[in-house]
Design an enzyme around this catalytic site. Structure first.
Site, short mmCIF file in Angstrom:
data_model
loop_
_atom_site.label_atom_id
_atom_site.label_comp_id
_atom_site.label_asym_id
_atom_site.label_seq_id
_atom_site.Cartn_x
_atom_site.Cartn_y
_atom_site.Cartn_z
N HIS A 57 0.81 -1.24 0.07
CA HIS A 57 0.07 -0.05 0.06
C HIS A 57 0.75 1.22 0.02
O HIS A 57 1.27 1.57 1.04
CB HIS A 57 -0.83 -0.19 1.25
CG HIS A 57 -1.89 0.99 1.17
ND1 HIS A 57 -3.39 0.70 1.55
CD2 HIS A 57 -1.88 2.31 1.08
CE1 HIS A 57 -4.15 1.83 1.35
NE2 HIS A 57 -3.34 2.86 1.08
N HIS A 80 1.57 5.24 -2.20
CA HIS A 80 1.10 6.04 -3.04
C HIS A 80 2.02 6.91 -3.83
O HIS A 80 2.89 7.52 -3.17
CB HIS A 80 0.31 7.29 -2.42
CG HIS A 80 -1.18 6.81 -1.74
ND1 HIS A 80 -2.25 6.56 -2.49
CD2 HIS A 80 -1.03 6.09 -0.42
CE1 HIS A 80 -3.12 6.21 -1.75
NE2 HIS A 80 -2.53 5.94 -0.53
N ASN A 96 -5.31 6.51 -6.65
CA ASN A 96 -5.88 8.00 -6.53
C ASN A 96 -4.97 8.75 -7.26
O ASN A 96 -4.24 9.45 -6.76
CB ASN A 96 -6.09 8.43 -5.09
CG ASN A 96 -4.97 8.19 -4.12
OD1 ASN A 96 -4.21 7.34 -4.32
ND2 ASN A 96 -5.09 8.68 -2.98
N ASP A 119 1.27 2.60 3.92
CA ASP A 119 0.28 3.81 3.35
C ASP A 119 1.21 4.96 3.18
O ASP A 119 0.70 6.12 3.47
CB ASP A 119 -0.85 4.07 4.40
CG ASP A 119 -1.81 4.83 3.93
OD1 ASP A 119 -1.95 5.03 2.61
OD2 ASP A 119 -2.80 5.05 4.60
O1 DOR Z 1 -3.98 9.45 4.86
C1 DOR Z 1 -4.29 9.12 3.62
N1 DOR Z 1 -3.60 9.59 2.73
N2 DOR Z 1 -5.24 8.33 3.67
C2 DOR Z 1 -5.66 8.07 2.46
O2 DOR Z 1 -6.70 7.12 2.55
C3 DOR Z 1 -5.31 8.30 1.15
C4 DOR Z 1 -4.05 9.04 1.43
C5 DOR Z 1 -3.53 9.85 0.27
O3 DOR Z 1 -3.48 9.56 -1.04
O4 DOR Z 1 -2.88 10.94 0.48
#
Ligand code: DOR
Length: 347
Positions: free
Chosen positions: A18, A20, A52, A247
């Site tokens: 997970h 980004h 995203n 994350d």
């Molecule tokens: O803290 C977060 N940041 N939670 C998420 O679900 C999305 C993520 C993000 O894309 O910055």
């Protein structure tokens, strides 16, 4: 599983299910090059990216833009997740899952919940037929704001019923609440194809540690009570929680000031967890390695039919201070700045 010589220890390379990386769409926050450099520094050998993005990977042409950038820039294997809905909106129309399936690990609308049960059920049916998981961001604000654990566990409870009906492999993202751990524990006992991950910050911090208004503590879901942290640790120890995923969610300083939730995590995950949990006797090193390497490798194998091996050398004897300005990631937001830790990756 690992051997120690002098100050160093050889550990299996980690897999992060997970992260980004912000391309296409948000290269000012992170590129695939900087994100994958951060992953290598953190001892990872493969990562899974959330959808995203702009455009969201909701159809093959959009996904191809991301795949092309990965081909050009990635310094380690990077596996995209496709969105569940068109535009990754958490509602509306389902994405073109069938055409993306050969190239994605699974489907998620991470960042927003999919809270229409009929839509989620159809997504699960289609994912099941494609042999791919639904990777769920559980958040339904009709049950309370994000600080209310019901916003997570009520959404999870509803999804678990749908997973039971459809037989879909359902993977729960960034579990943060004690009630969610219990629901997952029961679902596993009931034989559901459910797996789950939590993130380092939920395992070593609780609400008493949060500096209110400091964006280094602002992520979604939020850090909850000590009882939630302890339930997550118990879940990790008894196998209810399969994996620790970072994350990793980089933003620019301005975006953080404007309220974007998210922390960076790739370069701090192992040192923080090793220092706070293994050295202090909460977890064994084997338990941590299972959650960061073996279990996520197994899931990635299930989702992609690819096998990852490889080891990484760590210095676990020389303490150092976490200094965000030295990160390879473009993001700087972390609650661990200034922490003295053990675990320097010698990659
Ligand atoms: O803290 C977060 N940041 N939670 C998420 O679900 C999305 C993520 C993000 O894309 O910055």
């Amino acid at each position: 599983m690992q051997h120690q010589r002098n100050n160093t220890i050889l550990l299996p390379g980690f897999v992060d299910l997970h992260v980004h990386f912000r391309e296409p769409g948000f290269w000012q926050k992170e590129t695939i090059a900087t994100g994958s450099a951060a992953a290598l520094r953190g001892g990872y050998i493969a990562v899974v990216t959330m959808p995203n993005l702009k455009p969201a990977p909701d159809c093959l042409p959009n996904l191809q833009q991301q795949l092309e950038l990965i081909k050009q820039q990635a310094q380690l294997p990077v596996f995209p997740v496709g969105s569940i809905t068109m535009g990754q909106l958490g509602k509306g129309e389902l994405s073109r899952m069938e055409e993306m399936a050969p190239y994605v690990c699974g489907f998620s609308d991470d960042g927003v919940g999919v809270n229409d049960p009929a839509l989620m059920k159809e997504a699960m049916q289609r994912a099941r037929a494609l042999g791919k998981p639904i990777i769920a961001h559980c958040e339904d604000l009709s049950f309370g704001d994000a600080h209310n654990p019901a916003s997570e566990y009520k959404a999870l409870e509803r999804d678990l019923e749908l997973a039971a009906q459809t037989g879909c492999h359902y993977h729960v993202c960034h579990v943060s609440a004690a009630q969610s751990v219990e629901l997952i524990r029961q679902a596993k006992k009931d034989g559901l194809a459910v797996t789950a991950e939590t993130a380092p910050h939920y395992l070593v911090l609780c609400d008493a540690d949060v500096l209110l208004g400091d964006y280094n503590y602002h992520m979604n879901p939020p850090i909850r009570a000590a009882a939630d942290r302890d339930a997550l640790l118990a879940g990790l120890i008894d196998g209810t929680i399969d994996c620790i995923a970072t994350d990793h969610a980089p933003h620019t300083a301005q975006d953080k000031l404007n309220g974007c939730p998210g922390l960076v995590g790739l370069e701090t995950a192992f040192p923080v967890l090793y220092t706070k949990l293994v050295r202090e006797g909460v977890l064994t090193l084997d338990q941590l390695v299972n959650a960061m390497a073996h279990n996520p490798r197994e899931l990635l194998k299930r989702w992609t039919n690819r096998v990852f091996g490889g080891s990484v050398l760590w210095d676990v004897q020389t303490p150092y201070i976490i200094e965000p300005s030295e990160f390879a990631t473009m993001g700087r937001a972390t609650p661990f700045a200034g922490w003295e830790v053990y675990g320097k990756c010698l990659n």
